[in-house]
Design an enzyme around this catalytic site. Structure first.
Site, mmCIF file in Angstrom:
data_model
loop_
_atom_site.group_PDB
_atom_site.id
_atom_site.type_symbol
_atom_site.label_atom_id
_atom_site.label_comp_id
_atom_site.label_asym_id
_atom_site.label_seq_id
_atom_site.Cartn_x
_atom_site.Cartn_y
_atom_site.Cartn_z
ATOM 1 N N CYS A 147 40.831 51.373 32.254
ATOM 2 C CA CYS A 147 41.372 50.999 33.549
ATOM 3 C C CYS A 147 42.156 52.186 34.101
ATOM 4 O O CYS A 147 42.885 52.846 33.351
ATOM 5 C CB CYS A 147 42.273 49.767 33.393
ATOM 6 S SG CYS A 147 43.022 49.201 34.929
ATOM 7 N N HIS A 163 36.750 42.123 35.400
ATOM 8 C CA HIS A 163 37.939 42.943 35.152
ATOM 9 C C HIS A 163 38.890 42.886 36.352
ATOM 10 O O HIS A 163 40.097 42.666 36.193
ATOM 11 C CB HIS A 163 37.504 44.385 34.868
ATOM 12 C CG HIS A 163 38.626 45.336 34.631
ATOM 13 N ND1 HIS A 163 38.957 45.784 33.375
ATOM 14 C CD2 HIS A 163 39.487 45.945 35.487
ATOM 15 C CE1 HIS A 163 39.987 46.621 33.463
ATOM 16 N NE2 HIS A 163 40.322 46.729 34.739
ATOM 17 N N GLU A 164 38.334 43.060 37.544
ATOM 18 C CA GLU A 164 39.177 43.089 38.742
ATOM 19 C C GLU A 164 39.740 41.706 39.078
ATOM 20 O O GLU A 164 40.890 41.591 39.510
ATOM 21 C CB GLU A 164 38.414 43.681 39.926
ATOM 22 C CG GLU A 164 37.870 45.078 39.707
ATOM 23 C CD GLU A 164 38.836 46.079 39.093
ATOM 24 O OE1 GLU A 164 40.062 45.933 39.241
ATOM 25 O OE2 GLU A 164 38.361 47.027 38.435
ATOM 26 N N HIS A 203 42.738 41.204 37.139
ATOM 27 C CA HIS A 203 43.890 41.860 37.755
ATOM 28 C C HIS A 203 44.555 40.934 38.770
ATOM 29 O O HIS A 203 45.786 40.878 38.846
ATOM 30 C CB HIS A 203 43.470 43.161 38.472
ATOM 31 C CG HIS A 203 43.548 44.378 37.620
ATOM 32 N ND1 HIS A 203 44.715 44.868 37.103
ATOM 33 C CD2 HIS A 203 42.572 45.246 37.219
ATOM 34 C CE1 HIS A 203 44.467 45.977 36.417
ATOM 35 N NE2 HIS A 203 43.169 46.218 36.468
#
Length: 137
Positions: A86, A127-128, A131
Site C-alpha cells: 500500500c 483493498h480500497e 480503506h
C-alpha cells in the site's frame, strides 16, 4: 490536474469514511488525478489516502482509472490468501481476498452502476473498499 499528497498517518487511515455526496465530486476528481500521478506504483487509491474520509475509490481497470463513489461489494466468491502493499504503508501484509466480486457504486455523475470484477482489479477494489472502512491491511 490536482494530484494530492499520499497520507501515511495511520490514525487518519483508520477513520471510517462517510457517504460521498454530489458536493464531493472535486475530491473524486482529485483522487483520480492522484492515482494517475502515481500510476507507476499504484493500481488503486481511496479518498482517505489523500486526507478525505469519504467513500470514494479510484482503481485502474486495465489502462483506465475508474472512480467509484459509495462502492459496496454485494457478492463475492473464491476466497484466497495473498500479500499486498500500500502506498500509505511500508512493506507487504497478508490478507484474504476473493477472486471474483460484484460491486454496486455510483459514478462521477452519481449514476448507479454495478459490475463484476476478477483478478487484480477485484483485489484492488477490495483493498480500497477496506480503506473506506478504516481497515488497514
Amino acid at each position: 490536474m490536482a494530484a494530492r499528497k499520499i497520507i501515511r498517518d495511520q490514525m487518519i487511515l483508520m477513520r471510517k469514511s462517510t457517504d460521498a455526496k454530489p458536493d464531493d465530486k472535486k475530491i473524486a476528481e482529485d483522487l483520480r488525478d492522484t492515482l494517475l500521478a502515481n500510476k507507476d506504483k499504484a493500481i488503486g487509491l481511496a479518498a482517505n489516502m489523500i486526507g478525505k474520509s469519504k467513500k470514494i475509490i479510484a482503481v485502474f481497470i486495465g489502462p483506465f482509472p475508474v472512480v467509484m463513489l459509495n462502492p459496496k461489494i454485494v457478492k463475492s466468491e473464491g476466497k484466497y490468501l495473498t500479500e499486498e502493499g500500500c502506498l500509505s504503508l511500508d512493506g507487504v501484509r497478508k490478507t484474504a481476498r476473493y477472486e471474483k466480486i460484484w460491486v454496486e457504486y455510483e459514478d462521477l455523475s452519481f449514476t448507479k452502476r454495478s459490475a463484476e470484477y476478477d483478478g487484480i482489479a477485484a483485489e484492488a477494489i477490495q483493498h480500497e473498499i477496506d480503506h473506506t472502512k478504516g481497515k488497514i491491511i
